[in-house]
Design a protein around this motif. Structure first.
Motif, PDB file in Angstrom:
ATOM      1  N   ALA A  58      48.546  68.414   4.504  1.00 47.73           N
ATOM      2  CA  ALA A  58      49.854  67.782   4.729  1.00 47.73           C
ATOM      3  C   ALA A  58      49.780  66.268   4.868  1.00 47.73           C
ATOM      4  O   ALA A  58      50.812  65.605   4.846  1.00 47.73           O
ATOM      5  CB  ALA A  58      50.494  68.370   5.986  1.00 47.73           C
ATOM      6  N   TYR A  59      48.583  65.682   5.006  1.00 48.47           N
ATOM      7  CA  TYR A  59      48.485  64.286   5.433  1.00 48.47           C
ATOM      8  C   TYR A  59      48.309  63.280   4.305  1.00 48.47           C
ATOM      9  O   TYR A  59      48.241  62.075   4.551  1.00 48.47           O
ATOM     10  CB  TYR A  59      47.363  64.140   6.469  1.00 48.47           C
ATOM     11  N   GLY A  60      48.180  63.759   3.071  1.00 44.90           N
ATOM     12  CA  GLY A  60      48.133  62.852   1.932  1.00 44.90           C
ATOM     13  C   GLY A  60      46.807  62.158   1.705  1.00 44.90           C
ATOM     14  O   GLY A  60      46.681  61.332   0.807  1.00 44.90           O
ATOM     15  N   LEU A  61      45.792  62.463   2.517  1.00 44.96           N
ATOM     16  CA  LEU A  61      44.463  61.877   2.281  1.00 44.96           C
ATOM     17  C   LEU A  61      43.794  62.600   1.117  1.00 44.96           C
ATOM     18  O   LEU A  61      44.046  63.785   0.907  1.00 44.96           O
ATOM     19  CB  LEU A  61      43.575  62.078   3.510  1.00 44.96           C
ATOM     20  N   PRO A  62      42.943  61.888   0.365  1.00 46.58           N
ATOM     21  CA  PRO A  62      42.177  62.579  -0.668  1.00 46.58           C
ATOM     22  C   PRO A  62      41.337  63.712  -0.056  1.00 46.58           C
ATOM     23  O   PRO A  62      40.757  63.542   1.012  1.00 46.58           O
ATOM     24  CB  PRO A  62      41.262  61.481  -1.228  1.00 46.58           C
ATOM     25  N   LEU A  63      41.306  64.842  -0.749  1.00 48.12           N
ATOM     26  CA  LEU A  63      40.573  66.014  -0.266  1.00 48.12           C
ATOM     27  C   LEU A  63      39.473  66.379  -1.246  1.00 48.12           C
ATOM     28  O   LEU A  63      39.715  66.559  -2.440  1.00 48.12           O
ATOM     29  CB  LEU A  63      41.511  67.214  -0.125  1.00 48.12           C
ATOM     30  N   VAL A  64      38.269  66.481  -0.701  1.00 44.00           N
ATOM     31  CA  VAL A  64      37.108  66.863  -1.496  1.00 44.00           C
ATOM     32  C   VAL A  64      36.573  68.181  -0.958  1.00 44.00           C
ATOM     33  O   VAL A  64      36.424  68.341   0.256  1.00 44.00           O
ATOM     34  CB  VAL A  64      35.988  65.802  -1.382  1.00 44.00           C
ATOM     35  N   VAL A  65      36.295  69.113  -1.844  1.00 46.72           N
ATOM     36  CA  VAL A  65      35.527  70.293  -1.455  1.00 46.72           C
ATOM     37  C   VAL A  65      34.111  70.107  -1.984  1.00 46.72           C
ATOM     38  O   VAL A  65      33.905  69.715  -3.130  1.00 46.72           O
ATOM     39  CB  VAL A  65      36.156  71.589  -2.004  1.00 46.72           C
ATOM     40  N   GLU A  66      33.144  70.341  -1.094  1.00 46.15           N
ATOM     41  CA  GLU A  66      31.730  70.229  -1.459  1.00 46.15           C
ATOM     42  C   GLU A  66      31.113  71.613  -1.267  1.00 46.15           C
ATOM     43  O   GLU A  66      30.680  71.964  -0.166  1.00 46.15           O
ATOM     44  CB  GLU A  66      31.051  69.186  -0.561  1.00 46.15           C
ATOM     45  N   PRO A  67      31.105  72.411  -2.327  1.00 51.98           N
ATOM     46  CA  PRO A  67      30.701  73.813  -2.166  1.00 51.98           C
ATOM     47  C   PRO A  67      29.185  73.974  -2.039  1.00 51.98           C
ATOM     48  O   PRO A  67      28.427  73.305  -2.735  1.00 51.98           O
ATOM     49  CB  PRO A  67      31.185  74.462  -3.465  1.00 51.98           C
ATOM     50  N   ALA A  68      28.774  74.866  -1.135  1.00 54.12           N
ATOM     51  CA  ALA A  68      27.351  75.209  -1.024  1.00 54.12           C
ATOM     52  C   ALA A  68      27.034  76.438  -1.862  1.00 54.12           C
ATOM     53  O   ALA A  68      25.870  76.833  -1.980  1.00 54.12           O
ATOM     54  CB  ALA A  68      26.980  75.443   0.441  1.00 54.12           C
ATOM     55  N   PRO A  70      28.821  78.985  -5.425  1.00 54.38           N
ATOM     56  CA  PRO A  70      29.867  79.044  -6.444  1.00 54.38           C
ATOM     57  C   PRO A  70      31.182  79.641  -5.952  1.00 54.38           C
ATOM     58  O   PRO A  70      32.254  79.214  -6.408  1.00 54.38           O
ATOM     59  CB  PRO A  70      29.234  79.916  -7.538  1.00 54.38           C
ATOM     60  N   ASP A  71      31.141  80.589  -5.031  1.00 50.02           N
ATOM     61  CA  ASP A  71      32.403  81.209  -4.592  1.00 50.02           C
ATOM     62  C   ASP A  71      33.282  80.226  -3.821  1.00 50.02           C
ATOM     63  O   ASP A  71      34.471  80.477  -3.642  1.00 50.02           O
ATOM     64  CB  ASP A  71      32.146  82.477  -3.772  1.00 50.02           C
ATOM     65  N   CYS A  72      32.722  79.114  -3.362  1.00 46.35           N
ATOM     66  CA  CYS A  72      33.522  78.113  -2.644  1.00 46.35           C
ATOM     67  C   CYS A  72      33.961  76.956  -3.546  1.00 46.35           C
ATOM     68  O   CYS A  72      34.500  75.957  -3.073  1.00 46.35           O
ATOM     69  CB  CYS A  72      32.764  77.589  -1.439  1.00 46.35           C
ATOM     70  N   ALA A  73      33.726  77.078  -4.838  1.00 41.72           N
ATOM     71  CA  ALA A  73      34.193  76.063  -5.793  1.00 41.72           C
ATOM     72  C   ALA A  73      35.641  76.361  -6.135  1.00 41.72           C
ATOM     73  O   ALA A  73      35.932  77.188  -7.001  1.00 41.72           O
ATOM     74  CB  ALA A  73      33.322  76.079  -7.043  1.00 41.72           C
ATOM     75  N   ILE A  74      36.585  75.706  -5.429  1.00 39.52           N
ATOM     76  CA  ILE A  74      37.995  75.984  -5.682  1.00 39.52           C
ATOM     77  C   ILE A  74      38.704  74.707  -6.148  1.00 39.52           C
ATOM     78  O   ILE A  74      38.393  73.605  -5.701  1.00 39.52           O
ATOM     79  CB  ILE A  74      38.702  76.594  -4.459  1.00 39.52           C
ATOM     80  N   PHE A  75      39.633  74.906  -7.069  1.00 44.66           N
ATOM     81  CA  PHE A  75      40.274  73.765  -7.732  1.00 44.66           C
ATOM     82  C   PHE A  75      41.748  73.616  -7.355  1.00 44.66           C
ATOM     83  O   PHE A  75      42.398  72.683  -7.785  1.00 44.66           O
ATOM     84  CB  PHE A  75      40.168  73.923  -9.258  1.00 44.66           C
ATOM     85  N   ASP A  76      42.264  74.564  -6.605  1.00 46.60           N
ATOM     86  CA  ASP A  76      43.696  74.516  -6.277  1.00 46.60           C
ATOM     87  C   ASP A  76      43.861  74.134  -4.800  1.00 46.60           C
ATOM     88  O   ASP A  76      42.977  73.512  -4.213  1.00 46.60           O
ATOM     89  CB  ASP A  76      44.362  75.855  -6.612  1.00 46.60           C
ATOM     90  N   LYS A  77      45.001  74.450  -4.212  1.00 49.75           N
ATOM     91  CA  LYS A  77      45.239  74.189  -2.784  1.00 49.75           C
ATOM     92  C   LYS A  77      45.183  72.709  -2.425  1.00 49.75           C
ATOM     93  O   LYS A  77      44.765  72.340  -1.327  1.00 49.75           O
ATOM     94  CB  LYS A  77      44.219  74.957  -1.923  1.00 49.75           C
ATOM     95  N   GLY A  78      45.543  71.822  -3.380  1.00 50.30           N
ATOM     96  CA  GLY A  78      45.611  70.407  -3.057  1.00 50.30           C
ATOM     97  C   GLY A  78      44.286  69.667  -3.112  1.00 50.30           C
ATOM     98  O   GLY A  78      44.204  68.503  -2.715  1.00 50.30           O
ATOM     99  N   VAL A  79      43.248  70.322  -3.607  1.00 49.29           N
ATOM    100  CA  VAL A  79      41.939  69.680  -3.703  1.00 49.29           C
ATOM    101  C   VAL A  79      41.969  68.621  -4.808  1.00 49.29           C
ATOM    102  O   VAL A  79      42.468  68.875  -5.901  1.00 49.29           O
ATOM    103  CB  VAL A  79      40.846  70.733  -4.004  1.00 49.29           C
TER     104      VAL A  79
END
Ligand SMILES: CC(C)=CCC/C(C)=C/CC/C(C)=C/CC/C(C)=C/COP(=O)(O)OP(=O)(O)O
Ligand SMILES: O=P(O)(O)OC[C@@H](O)CO
Ligand SMILES: [Mg+2]
Length: 230
Positions: A58-68, A70-79
């Motif tokens: 909700a806060y508008g900051l850039p969001l990075v996912v750093e997966p450990a 493959p199952d945590c490699a997600i491209f949706d949900k505002g990433v």
């Protein structure tokens, strides 16, 4: 995708496996940190990653996912970006390219515009990432410089990440890595709990990462580390 991430000087790493007190997310998001990175080695699942993304998006900051994994490699949900590690200083090829191969074998589609490869040099043998990847952490400054240069000039990783997760590192090692890297953005993370430490590592690294201090020290320490590098 835009490469604004190259301008970040301070990143806050949040662990989906840990709980934050009520109100903390808003304080973190408005601390002045440039981006939030959602990451951890142990007990990160799609479920707790989605829960944390729901809290922070909700806060508008850039969001990075750093997966450990493959199952945590997600491209949706505002990433905005997926920062995908490869560990330079392990002899276990799974953590260099094996997981990546498995990822491509199972993924339905990958948005490569979002993917930023990271060359990790793991230097705390007692960290979860050090133990899991079997990294050889007994490296000299010259060894680290050689890994950093091969990651930058030969493999052309856009990020070289000096990782001391859980413990404050040796500034001389980070200085050696900085001297060896020409093009990549140099990340430093590990044990930063004060403005002095943030400034010291920020002299050599382009971007510093603060993780555990958010949970163990609180918002004033986080703000002080931001002010020290901005
Ligand atoms: C190919 C894909 C999509 C994933 C594999 C990516 C690889 C090779 C990861 C290996 C290195 C790794 C496990 C990185 C995770 C990021 C990281 C270093 C998190 C910090 O971990 P710790 O702070 O040590 O762990 P905890 O916070 O869980 O204790
Ligand atoms: O949690 P700390 O020790 O701050 O380390 C930050 C980050 O580099 C961990 O991957
Ligand atoms: Mg951690």
């Amino acid at each position: 995708m835009h490469a604004n991430w190259k301008t970040w000087v301070h990143v806050t790493k949040l662990d989906p496996d840990k709980r934050l007190p009520k109100g903390a997310v808003e304080e973190i998001a408005t601390s002045g940190t440039d981006a939030l990175m959602l990451s951890g080695t142990l007990n990160v699942t799609r479920e707790n990653l989605h829960e944390l993304l729901d809290l922070v998006s909700a806060y508008g900051l850039p969001l990075v996912v750093e997966p450990a994994s493959p199952d945590c490699a997600i491209f949706d949900k505002g990433v905005d970006h997926l920062f995908v590690p490869s560990v330079m200083n392990t002899n276990d090829v799974r953590w260099v390219v094996g997981k990546h191969y498995a990822w491509l074998r199972q993924a339905s589609s990958i948005d490569w515009e979002m993917v930023v490869p990271e060359a990790y040099i793991v230097l705390n043998p007692n960290s979860a990432v050090g133990r899991v990847t079997g990294a050889d952490c007994s490296l000299s400054a010259g060894d680290v410089a050689a890994f950093a240069e091969v990651a930058d000039r030969y493999f052309k990783f856009p990020i070289v990440y000096i990782e001391y997760s859980g413990t404050y590192g040796d500034p001389a090692i980070v200085q050696a890595a900085a001297g060896a890297v020409e093009h990549a953005t140099l990340y430093y993370g590990g044990g930063i709990r004060s403005a002095e430490q943030a400034a010291e590592m920020g002299r050599y690294a382009d971007t510093i990462v603060v993780g555990n201090a958010v949970y163990e020290e609180g918002i004033d320490v986080l703000r002080a580390t931001v002010r020290a590098v901005q």
